[in-house]
Scaffold this motif. Structure first.
Motif, PDB file in Angstrom:
ATOM      1  N   ILE A  78       0.527  -1.326   0.241  1.00 53.25           N
ATOM      2  CA  ILE A  78      -0.004   0.203   0.124  1.00 53.25           C
ATOM      3  C   ILE A  78       0.748   1.175  -0.183  1.00 53.25           C
ATOM      4  CG2 ILE A  78      -1.337   1.625   1.424  1.00 53.25           C
ATOM      5  CD1 ILE A  78      -2.919  -0.556  -0.250  1.00 53.25           C
ATOM      6  N   VAL A  79       2.392   1.464   0.409  1.00 50.59           N
ATOM      7  CA  VAL A  79       2.657   2.296   0.621  1.00 50.59           C
ATOM      8  C   VAL A  79       4.068   2.504  -0.657  1.00 50.59           C
ATOM      9  CG1 VAL A  79       4.633   3.970   2.426  1.00 50.59           C
ATOM     10  CG2 VAL A  79       2.914   2.263   3.413  1.00 50.59           C
ATOM     11  N   MET A  80       3.804   1.442  -1.014  1.00 54.77           N
ATOM     12  CA  MET A  80       4.355   1.592  -2.183  1.00 54.77           C
ATOM     13  C   MET A  80       3.629   2.140  -2.968  1.00 54.77           C
ATOM     14  SD  MET A  80       7.564   0.494  -2.687  1.00 54.77           S
ATOM     15  CE  MET A  80       8.167   1.649  -1.094  1.00 54.77           C
ATOM     16  N   ILE A  81       2.838   1.473  -3.050  1.00 56.27           N
ATOM     17  CA  ILE A  81       1.712   1.848  -4.220  1.00 56.27           C
ATOM     18  C   ILE A  81       1.264   2.939  -4.776  1.00 56.27           C
ATOM     19  CG2 ILE A  81      -0.847   1.282  -5.511  1.00 56.27           C
ATOM     20  CD1 ILE A  81       0.560  -1.671  -5.343  1.00 56.27           C
ATOM     21  N   ARG A  82       0.413   3.202  -3.425  1.00 55.64           N
ATOM     22  CA  ARG A  82       0.422   5.025  -3.173  1.00 55.64           C
ATOM     23  C   ARG A  82       1.388   6.153  -3.175  1.00 55.64           C
ATOM     24  NH1 ARG A  82      -5.109   3.880   0.788  1.00 55.64           N
ATOM     25  NH2 ARG A  82      -5.946   3.048   0.319  1.00 55.64           N
ATOM     26  N   GLU A  83       2.432   6.111  -2.670  1.00 56.50           N
ATOM     27  CA  GLU A  83       3.044   7.395  -2.411  1.00 56.50           C
ATOM     28  C   GLU A  83       3.794   7.062  -2.543  1.00 56.50           C
ATOM     29  OE1 GLU A  83       3.120  10.958  -2.078  1.00 56.50           O
ATOM     30  OE2 GLU A  83       0.751   9.763  -1.947  1.00 56.50           O
ATOM     31  N   ILE A  84       5.088   6.084  -2.468  1.00 55.50           N
ATOM     32  CA  ILE A  84       6.390   5.664  -2.823  1.00 55.50           C
ATOM     33  C   ILE A  84       7.126   6.120  -3.464  1.00 55.50           C
ATOM     34  CG2 ILE A  84       8.700   4.395  -1.769  1.00 55.50           C
ATOM     35  CD1 ILE A  84       7.591   6.184   0.552  1.00 55.50           C
ATOM     36  N   ALA A  85       6.159   5.034  -5.249  1.00 52.18           N
ATOM     37  CA  ALA A  85       6.980   4.725  -6.014  1.00 52.18           C
ATOM     38  C   ALA A  85       6.892   6.129  -6.941  1.00 52.18           C
ATOM     39  CB  ALA A  85       6.844   3.015  -6.700  1.00 52.18           C
ATOM     40  N   PRO A  86       5.067   5.929  -6.759  1.00 54.21           N
ATOM     41  CA  PRO A  86       4.988   7.180  -8.134  1.00 54.21           C
ATOM     42  C   PRO A  86       5.923   8.582  -7.412  1.00 54.21           C
ATOM     43  CG  PRO A  86       2.767   6.824  -7.575  1.00 54.21           C
ATOM     44  CD  PRO A  86       4.315   5.601  -6.308  1.00 54.21           C
ATOM     45  N   GLY A  87       5.831   8.665  -6.170  1.00 55.53           N
ATOM     46  CA  GLY A  87       6.729   9.602  -5.860  1.00 55.53           C
ATOM     47  C   GLY A  87       8.565   9.697  -6.176  1.00 55.53           C
ATOM     48  N   PHE A  88       8.258   8.882  -5.651  1.00 53.06           N
ATOM     49  CA  PHE A  88      10.254   8.629  -5.437  1.00 53.06           C
ATOM     50  C   PHE A  88      10.752   8.696  -7.181  1.00 53.06           C
ATOM     51  CE2 PHE A  88      11.542   7.436  -0.964  1.00 53.06           C
ATOM     52  CZ  PHE A  88      10.863   8.093  -0.779  1.00 53.06           C
ATOM     53  N   VAL A  89       9.518   7.801  -7.957  1.00 52.80           N
ATOM     54  CA  VAL A  89       9.836   8.666  -9.536  1.00 52.80           C
ATOM     55  C   VAL A  89      10.407   9.962 -10.123  1.00 52.80           C
ATOM     56  CG1 VAL A  89       9.194   7.353 -11.378  1.00 52.80           C
ATOM     57  CG2 VAL A  89       9.087   5.710  -9.737  1.00 52.80           C
ATOM     58  N   ALA A  90       8.936  10.731  -9.959  1.00 51.00           N
ATOM     59  CA  ALA A  90       9.029  11.377 -10.368  1.00 51.00           C
ATOM     60  C   ALA A  90      10.294  12.754 -10.173  1.00 51.00           C
ATOM     61  CB  ALA A  90       7.663  12.223  -9.646  1.00 51.00           C
ATOM     62  N   LEU A  91      10.210  12.363  -8.441  1.00 55.89           N
ATOM     63  CA  LEU A  91      11.977  12.944  -8.306  1.00 55.89           C
ATOM     64  C   LEU A  91      12.872  12.751  -8.674  1.00 55.89           C
ATOM     65  CD1 LEU A  91      10.518  13.312  -4.249  1.00 55.89           C
ATOM     66  CD2 LEU A  91      10.456  15.683  -5.827  1.00 55.89           C
ATOM     67  N   ALA A  92      13.549  11.595  -9.196  1.00 58.66           N
ATOM     68  CA  ALA A  92      14.278  11.381  -9.392  1.00 58.66           C
ATOM     69  C   ALA A  92      14.214  11.769 -11.622  1.00 58.66           C
ATOM     70  CB  ALA A  92      13.853   9.338  -9.591  1.00 58.66           C
ATOM     71  N   ILE A  93      12.825  11.333 -11.300  1.00 48.09           N
ATOM     72  CA  ILE A  93      13.060  11.808 -12.931  1.00 48.09           C
ATOM     73  C   ILE A  93      12.943  13.503 -13.254  1.00 48.09           C
ATOM     74  CG2 ILE A  93      11.824  12.733 -15.477  1.00 48.09           C
ATOM     75  CD1 ILE A  93      10.762   8.752 -14.790  1.00 48.09           C
ATOM     76  N   GLY A  94      12.576  14.145 -11.736  1.00 52.07           N
ATOM     77  CA  GLY A  94      12.608  15.446 -12.114  1.00 52.07           C
ATOM     78  C   GLY A  94      14.090  16.258 -11.833  1.00 52.07           C
ATOM     79  N   ALA A  95      14.822  15.282 -10.507  1.00 50.55           N
ATOM     80  CA  ALA A  95      16.362  15.581 -10.809  1.00 50.55           C
ATOM     81  C   ALA A  95      17.108  15.533 -12.190  1.00 50.55           C
ATOM     82  CB  ALA A  95      16.444  15.306  -8.759  1.00 50.55           C
ATOM     83  N   ARG A  96      16.349  14.293 -13.026  1.00 47.90           N
ATOM     84  CA  ARG A  96      17.657  13.562 -13.551  1.00 47.90           C
ATOM     85  C   ARG A  96      17.402  15.014 -15.288  1.00 47.90           C
ATOM     86  NH1 ARG A  96      19.152  10.516 -17.733  1.00 47.90           N
ATOM     87  NH2 ARG A  96      20.990   9.749 -18.110  1.00 47.90           N
ATOM     88  N   ALA A  97      16.082  14.211 -15.318  1.00 46.80           N
ATOM     89  CA  ALA A  97      15.858  14.452 -16.655  1.00 46.80           C
ATOM     90  C   ALA A  97      14.977  16.015 -17.096  1.00 46.80           C
ATOM     91  CB  ALA A  97      14.806  13.576 -17.861  1.00 46.80           C
ATOM     92  N   GLY A  98      14.490  16.247 -16.186  1.00 46.08           N
ATOM     93  CA  GLY A  98      13.989  17.660 -16.050  1.00 46.08           C
ATOM     94  C   GLY A  98      14.838  18.814 -15.449  1.00 46.08           C
TER      95      GLY A  98
END
Length: 243
Positions: A78-98
């Motif tokens: 629940i923690v992974m799917i609701r918050e951790i995975a979408p949030g952390f992936v977005a932050l990682a992509i934002g920091a690198r690709a954004g």
């Protein structure tokens, strides 16, 4: 921030019009997809995997002490799917690709490449923004889906080696707690996050004026703004679907 948000909305509308008119080429979308999501895949998965293992380490013994070890898998899922995975992936992509998107477009702006596109009667916003927005909004949910699976597996591994929780009990808890609604919402989050990352960073780069120093400043602003807007969007989505 209000003025910047208004500029983002205008650019988004311009991109939609440009795409519907058939101006966006598929090969450019594929190129941007590789740059934005594929090149960020490994670091995103590593971050989510480590986050899942840390959470599992923190909660496994406490659940075991209360006799609730059978719920470890469901809690982590629940923690992974609701918050951790979408949030952390977005932050990682934002920091690198954004930041790369912002720096690239800012460099085009200060070297007058954007003005050259205008002289050819091509909309620079649609030409530069549309492939990046499409690529990010389509591929970020794919990365998030893979990251969710990796995160759940990471929790399984740690739970097995720390408290000896059998994988079948772990997965039974996952399937018991997990619902398709959570997966759909996580993919919606990923779609919105991908769109925001590309839109905010591209807009910030497009608004850059000056020289090389201003490109660096604009890139830093893009990183900060994309993070702020991601958190705000996450808050709003959680209120709509979970409150």
């Amino acid at each position: 921030m209000i003025n910047f948000l208004g500029q983002c909305v205008q650019n988004l509308i311009a991109c939609i019009k440009y795409t519907l008119s058939g101006g966006t080429r598929f090969k450019y979308v594929i190129t941007q997809a590789a740059t934005i999501s594929y090149d960020s895949l490994i670091i995103s998965l590593v971050i989510v995997f480590v986050s899942a293992t840390v959470i599992a380490i923190q909660v496994s013994k406490q659940f075991l002490m209360t006799g609730a070890e059978a719920y470890i898998g469901g809690s982590i899922a629940i923690v992974m799917i609701r918050e951790i995975a979408p949030g952390f992936v977005a932050l990682a992509i934002g920091a690198r690709a954004g930041t790369a998107i912002s720096a690239e477009i800012a460099n085009m702006q200060v070297t007058s490449q954007v003005d050259a596109i205008k002289t050819l009667k091509v909309d620079p916003v649609g030409y530069y923004f549309a492939p990046r927005l499409l690529a990010a909004s389509i591929t970020v949910p794919m990365v998030v889906l893979i990251a969710e699976f990796i995160g759940i597996i990471g929790g399984l591994i740690v739970s097995y080696f720390t408290i000896g929780l059998h994988p079948s009990r772990y997965m039974h808890s996952v399937w018991l707690w997990l619902s398709t609604k959570d997966i759909y919402i996580s993919l919606l989050k990923a779609f919105v996050f991908g769109l925001l990352i590309s839109l905010v960073c591209a807009t910030q780069g497009y608004m850059t004026k000056g020289g090389a120093k201003d490109v660096g400043i604009s890139t830093t602003k893009a990183s900060v703004l994309s993070t702020v807007y991601l958190l705000i969007a996450d808050f709003i989505i959680n209120i709509i679907f979970y409150l």
